[in-house]
Design an enzyme around this catalytic site. Structure first.
Site, PDB file in Angstrom:
ATOM      1  N   LEU A  66      12.640  15.277  45.981  1.00 19.43           N
ATOM      2  CA  LEU A  66      12.450  15.792  44.629  1.00 19.43           C
ATOM      3  C   LEU A  66      11.590  17.062  44.653  1.00 19.43           C
ATOM      4  O   LEU A  66      10.925  17.352  45.645  1.00 19.43           O
ATOM      5  CB  LEU A  66      11.791  14.711  43.769  1.00 19.43           C
ATOM      6  CG  LEU A  66      12.572  13.387  43.706  1.00 19.43           C
ATOM      7  CD1 LEU A  66      11.781  12.332  42.934  1.00 19.43           C
ATOM      8  CD2 LEU A  66      13.936  13.595  43.067  1.00 19.43           C
ATOM      9  N   PRO A  67      11.579  17.821  43.530  1.00 18.61           N
ATOM     10  CA  PRO A  67      10.908  19.119  43.556  1.00 18.61           C
ATOM     11  C   PRO A  67       9.386  19.057  43.779  1.00 18.61           C
ATOM     12  O   PRO A  67       8.862  19.769  44.626  1.00 18.61           O
ATOM     13  CB  PRO A  67      11.216  19.713  42.177  1.00 18.61           C
ATOM     14  CG  PRO A  67      12.440  19.001  41.705  1.00 18.61           C
ATOM     15  CD  PRO A  67      12.373  17.628  42.296  1.00 18.61           C
ATOM     16  N   THR A  96       8.021  17.841  49.244  1.00 18.78           N
ATOM     17  CA  THR A  96       6.714  18.437  49.550  1.00 18.78           C
ATOM     18  C   THR A  96       5.865  18.323  48.291  1.00 18.78           C
ATOM     19  O   THR A  96       6.159  18.981  47.282  1.00 18.78           O
ATOM     20  CB  THR A  96       6.858  19.930  49.935  1.00 18.78           C
ATOM     21  OG1 THR A  96       7.700  20.026  51.075  1.00 18.78           O
ATOM     22  CG2 THR A  96       5.499  20.538  50.258  1.00 18.78           C
ATOM     23  N   LYS A 171       1.933  19.669  56.640  1.00 22.15           N
ATOM     24  CA  LYS A 171       2.924  20.642  56.151  1.00 22.15           C
ATOM     25  C   LYS A 171       2.223  21.774  55.372  1.00 22.15           C
ATOM     26  O   LYS A 171       2.531  22.957  55.544  1.00 22.15           O
ATOM     27  CB  LYS A 171       3.930  19.899  55.263  1.00 22.15           C
ATOM     28  CG  LYS A 171       4.702  20.745  54.285  1.00 22.15           C
ATOM     29  CD  LYS A 171       6.061  21.116  54.772  1.00 22.15           C
ATOM     30  CE  LYS A 171       6.709  22.085  53.779  1.00 22.15           C
ATOM     31  NZ  LYS A 171       7.861  22.749  54.223  1.00 22.15           N
ATOM     32  N   LYS A 246       4.377  27.764  45.700  1.00 25.75           N
ATOM     33  CA  LYS A 246       4.225  26.325  45.401  1.00 25.75           C
ATOM     34  C   LYS A 246       3.388  25.649  46.495  1.00 25.75           C
ATOM     35  O   LYS A 246       2.445  24.910  46.204  1.00 25.75           O
ATOM     36  CB  LYS A 246       5.609  25.675  45.314  1.00 25.75           C
ATOM     37  CG  LYS A 246       5.539  24.177  45.058  1.00 25.75           C
ATOM     38  CD  LYS A 246       6.797  23.433  45.431  1.00 25.75           C
ATOM     39  CE  LYS A 246       6.443  21.977  45.682  1.00 25.75           C
ATOM     40  NZ  LYS A 246       7.480  21.206  46.329  1.00 25.75           N
TER      41      LYS A 246
HETATM   42  P1  NAD Z   1      16.062  21.284  44.281  1.00 21.83           P
HETATM   43  O1  NAD Z   1      15.441  21.624  42.983  1.00 21.83           O
HETATM   44  O2  NAD Z   1      17.271  22.045  44.745  1.00 21.83           O
HETATM   45  O3  NAD Z   1      16.457  19.728  44.329  1.00 21.83           O
HETATM   46  C1  NAD Z   1      15.680  18.708  43.747  1.00 21.83           C
HETATM   47  C2  NAD Z   1      16.634  17.794  42.979  1.00 21.83           C
HETATM   48  O4  NAD Z   1      15.890  16.679  42.454  1.00 21.83           O
HETATM   49  C3  NAD Z   1      17.305  18.466  41.788  1.00 21.83           C
HETATM   50  O5  NAD Z   1      18.713  18.449  41.956  1.00 21.83           O
HETATM   51  C4  NAD Z   1      16.851  17.630  40.585  1.00 21.83           C
HETATM   52  O6  NAD Z   1      17.860  17.479  39.597  1.00 21.83           O
HETATM   53  C5  NAD Z   1      16.525  16.314  41.234  1.00 21.83           C
HETATM   54  N1  NAD Z   1      15.628  15.466  40.457  1.00 21.83           N
HETATM   55  C6  NAD Z   1      14.449  15.777  39.871  1.00 21.83           C
HETATM   56  N2  NAD Z   1      13.922  14.687  39.265  1.00 21.83           N
HETATM   57  C7  NAD Z   1      14.799  13.664  39.452  1.00 21.83           C
HETATM   58  C8  NAD Z   1      14.825  12.309  39.064  1.00 21.83           C
HETATM   59  N3  NAD Z   1      13.841  11.759  38.332  1.00 21.83           N
HETATM   60  N4  NAD Z   1      15.892  11.553  39.422  1.00 21.83           N
HETATM   61  C9  NAD Z   1      16.904  12.084  40.154  1.00 21.83           C
HETATM   62  N5  NAD Z   1      16.928  13.375  40.564  1.00 21.83           N
HETATM   63  C10 NAD Z   1      15.890  14.153  40.214  1.00 21.83           C
HETATM   64  O7  NAD Z   1      14.873  21.414  45.369  1.00 21.83           O
HETATM   65  P2  NAD Z   1      15.040  21.508  46.971  1.00 21.83           P
HETATM   66  O8  NAD Z   1      15.100  22.951  47.385  1.00 21.83           O
HETATM   67  O9  NAD Z   1      16.097  20.561  47.392  1.00 21.83           O
HETATM   68  O10 NAD Z   1      13.591  21.000  47.427  1.00 21.83           O
HETATM   69  C11 NAD Z   1      13.257  19.620  47.424  1.00 21.83           C
HETATM   70  C12 NAD Z   1      11.885  19.474  48.076  1.00 21.83           C
HETATM   71  O11 NAD Z   1      11.950  19.971  49.418  1.00 21.83           O
HETATM   72  C13 NAD Z   1      10.782  20.273  47.370  1.00 21.83           C
HETATM   73  O12 NAD Z   1       9.613  19.502  47.358  1.00 21.83           O
HETATM   74  C14 NAD Z   1      10.628  21.521  48.247  1.00 21.83           C
HETATM   75  O13 NAD Z   1       9.324  22.065  48.210  1.00 21.83           O
HETATM   76  C15 NAD Z   1      10.916  20.945  49.618  1.00 21.83           C
HETATM   77  N6  NAD Z   1      11.413  21.931  50.595  1.00 21.83           N
HETATM   78  C16 NAD Z   1      12.347  22.846  50.240  1.00 21.83           C
HETATM   79  C17 NAD Z   1      12.778  23.784  51.168  1.00 21.83           C
HETATM   80  C18 NAD Z   1      13.820  24.807  50.790  1.00 21.83           C
HETATM   81  O14 NAD Z   1      13.994  25.786  51.555  1.00 21.83           O
HETATM   82  N7  NAD Z   1      14.539  24.635  49.676  1.00 21.83           N
HETATM   83  C19 NAD Z   1      12.265  23.786  52.477  1.00 21.83           C
HETATM   84  C20 NAD Z   1      11.333  22.805  52.835  1.00 21.83           C
HETATM   85  C21 NAD Z   1      10.904  21.874  51.877  1.00 21.83           C
END
Ligand code: NAD
Length: 297
Positions: A66-67, A96, A171, A246
């Protein structure tokens, strides 16, 4: 035989991670608030659930991606999901988030006899797609032992950082250092260029000298010095400035929480925030080089 896995959060990272679990032969059911992510998941053989509460029952492993902290806390505690999870289910949160949030949720899991790991990832969307993520794990070693075969279907390197929340701390420390290294490298390169040096020559000198670091090795921020990096592609793709901000915010929270002094991280965060204010939030974080460019260039 594959495991029964529940996956909540099928976004940019969670989507391809879940696809790799399906590819590895696991039974995966999932849920996300965004319908488009569910159709992609279904097209790869995933079973779509109507709500998060349907994902968490009758699974060996439950994964969330999740975000931010608020989403994780509200899912597990606010929506009451924790009370529906069977004590035999291993819970892995790959988001994260703040170490303090992880500890609160892990405590709630522990109180119900559920094993929970924090396993934030490094490697970005590319790593999620290719199944080469690095998992930085906090929690009990026995739980990590059980999680390993599943994590290996989504990643390449798995580290145990310590107890619950330690994965998040490691991290955050890494990304804070990365932001400092990247902005320091950009600053030094521009100083050299402003004094008449060729950025490629200066990069090679510093790379082999005591200033050598990861940015100079594989992710040079100065355009034209290195091939295949975002600097050579108008800083498109890569790791977004928004996401670095973030993570730096989480580092500042963790510092505040424990009274740690982080002047370099704080400075890097301010540099990145001002950089975002110039409309650069969706660029790769090596675009911090632009902050140092001379007006007349
Ligand atoms: P994203 O926003 O693309 O995906 C998160 C998903 O969670 C969304 O589709 C959203 O609809 C869903 N969501 C939110 N609340 C929800 C709930 N209650 N029930 C069901 N679904 C729900 O974000 P992401 O890029 O996939 O990142 C996810 C995590 O990974 C974050 O914490 C981010 O910091 C970490 N991260 C991201 C990257 C990157 O490059 N994108 C790299 C390393 C770590």
């Amino acid at each position: 035989m594959g495991a029964k896995i529940g996956f909540i959060g099928l976004g940019n990272m969670g989507g391809p991670m879940a696809q790799n679990l399906l590819k590895a032969g696991h039974d995966v059911k999932g849920y996300d608030l965004v319908p488009e992510t569910l159709s992609v998941f279904a097209s790869h053989g995933g079973v779509v659930c109507a709500a998060a509460k349907d994902v968490v029952v009758d699974v060996d492993v439950l994964i969330s991606m999740l975000p931010a902290s608020s989403h994780v806390e509200s899912l597990y505690l606010g929506e009451g999901i924790m009370s529906l999870i069977d004590a035999s289910t291993l819970v892995i949160d790959c988001s994260t988030i703040a170490p303090a949030s992880t500890r609160v949720v892990s405590e709630a899991a522990k109180a119900r006899g559920i094993q929970m790991l924090d396993a934030p990832v490094s490697g970005g969307v590319g790593g999620a797609v290719s199944g080469t993520l690095t998992f930085i794990v906090g929690g009990e070693l026995t739980a990590l032992g059980a999680a390993k075969p599943i994590l290996q279907d989504m990643g390449k390197n798995i580290f145990h950082a310590g107890e619950a929340g330690a994965g998040q701390v490691a991290k955050i420390c890494n990304n804070m250092l990365l932001s400092v290294l990247m902005s320091g490298t950009a600053e030094a390169l521009q100083l050299g260029v402003d004094n008449g040096l060729d950025p490629a020559v200066l990069s090679e000198i510093m790379r082999k000298s005591s200033g050598g670091n990861w940015a100079l090795e594989v992710y040079n921020p100065y355009p034209g010095v290195m091939e295949g990096v975002p600097a050579g592609n108008n800083y498109e793709g890569g790791f977004l400035v928004d996401l670095m901000i973030k993570d730096l915010g989480l580092a500042m929270e963790a510092a505040q929480d424990k009274g740690a002094s982080t002047p370099m991280g704080s400075l890097a965060r301010n540099l990145y925030i001002n950089h975002r204010k110039q409309g650069n939030g969706r660029l790769d974080f090596s675009s911090i080089q632009k902050v140092y460019n001379r007006e007349d260039e």
